[in-house]
Design a protein around this motif. Structure first.
Motif, PDB file in Angstrom:
ATOM      1  N   ASP A  71       0.733  -1.136   0.068  1.00  0.00           N
ATOM      2  CA  ASP A  71       0.162  -0.110   0.027  1.00  0.00           C
ATOM      3  C   ASP A  71       0.727   1.314  -0.008  1.00  0.00           C
ATOM      4  O   ASP A  71       0.395   2.244  -0.494  1.00  0.00           O
ATOM      5  CB  ASP A  71      -0.840   0.227   1.301  1.00  0.00           C
ATOM      6  N   ALA A  72       1.842   1.312   0.584  1.00  0.00           N
ATOM      7  CA  ALA A  72       2.579   2.565   0.813  1.00  0.00           C
ATOM      8  C   ALA A  72       4.276   2.431   0.380  1.00  0.00           C
ATOM      9  O   ALA A  72       4.682   3.624   0.138  1.00  0.00           O
ATOM     10  CB  ALA A  72       2.658   2.711   2.348  1.00  0.00           C
TER      11      ALA A  72
ATOM     12  N   LEU B  25      10.381   1.959  -2.599  1.00  0.00           N
ATOM     13  CA  LEU B  25      11.610   1.138  -2.397  1.00  0.00           C
ATOM     14  C   LEU B  25      11.970   0.153  -3.488  1.00  0.00           C
ATOM     15  O   LEU B  25      13.022  -0.258  -3.568  1.00  0.00           O
ATOM     16  CB  LEU B  25      11.691   0.382  -1.145  1.00  0.00           C
ATOM     17  N   ARG B  26      10.790  -0.376  -4.119  1.00  0.00           N
ATOM     18  CA  ARG B  26      10.933  -1.270  -5.335  1.00  0.00           C
ATOM     19  C   ARG B  26      11.392  -2.829  -4.745  1.00  0.00           C
ATOM     20  O   ARG B  26      11.078  -3.712  -5.469  1.00  0.00           O
ATOM     21  CB  ARG B  26      11.622  -0.886  -6.333  1.00  0.00           C
ATOM     22  N   ASP B  27      12.307  -2.899  -3.896  1.00  0.00           N
ATOM     23  CA  ASP B  27      12.860  -4.218  -3.672  1.00  0.00           C
ATOM     24  C   ASP B  27      13.232  -4.385  -1.998  1.00  0.00           C
ATOM     25  O   ASP B  27      13.571  -3.533  -1.607  1.00  0.00           O
ATOM     26  CB  ASP B  27      14.297  -4.115  -4.275  1.00  0.00           C
ATOM     27  N   LYS B  28      12.197  -5.451  -1.632  1.00  0.00           N
ATOM     28  CA  LYS B  28      12.341  -5.794  -0.189  1.00  0.00           C
ATOM     29  C   LYS B  28      13.555  -6.046   0.193  1.00  0.00           C
ATOM     30  O   LYS B  28      13.879  -6.228   1.546  1.00  0.00           O
ATOM     31  CB  LYS B  28      11.312  -6.823   0.204  1.00  0.00           C
ATOM     32  N   LEU B  29      14.972  -6.558  -0.743  1.00  0.00           N
ATOM     33  CA  LEU B  29      15.826  -6.813  -0.324  1.00  0.00           C
ATOM     34  C   LEU B  29      16.732  -5.674   0.480  1.00  0.00           C
ATOM     35  O   LEU B  29      17.445  -6.016   1.521  1.00  0.00           O
ATOM     36  CB  LEU B  29      16.825  -7.210  -1.490  1.00  0.00           C
ATOM     37  N   LEU B  30      16.416  -4.504   0.050  1.00  0.00           N
ATOM     38  CA  LEU B  30      16.945  -3.498   0.730  1.00  0.00           C
ATOM     39  C   LEU B  30      16.569  -3.407   2.444  1.00  0.00           C
ATOM     40  O   LEU B  30      17.323  -3.024   3.229  1.00  0.00           O
ATOM     41  CB  LEU B  30      16.414  -2.142   0.237  1.00  0.00           C
TER      42      LEU B  30
END
Length: 100
Positions: free
Chosen positions: A48-49, A54-59
């Motif tokens: 949702d937000a 950020l595009r990538d959860k790896l961050l």
């Protein structure tokens, strides 16, 4: 926001209200969260937000790996050069994504 984080922030807000003699001013709830709590909120609200930003959860995972280093640095303890470089790299990654 996860229930335990809400409870934690609520407790801190009550503590700050009781210390009216301190010039803390009004603060956003996010300023009362710890870094691990903030990362949990980002994960919980990913779709949702935060996904577009950020595009990538790896961050987020990289950030978790340096939380201990951050605590060590904040307490003025020495860390190895390679760990300091790891911390710098994660920060560069965040700035590259969030503030290109």
């Amino acid at each position: 926001m996860p229930k335990d984080v809400q409870d934690y922030v609520g407790t801190l807000e009550n503590t700050e209200d009781a210390k009216q003699w301190m010039a803390l001013g009004s603060r956003d709830k996010s300023t009362l969260m710890t870094l691990p709590q903030l990362l949990r909120v980002i994960e919980q609200n990913w779709k949702d937000a935060f996904e577009d930003l950020l595009r990538d959860k790896l961050l987020l995972q990289q950030t978790r790996t340096v939380i201990h280093l951050r605590n060590t640095v904040c307490h003025m303890s020495k860390i190895a050069d390679e760990e300091l470089e790891r911390l710098r790299q994660v920060m560069r990654d965040w700035f590259r994504v969030v503030a290109p």
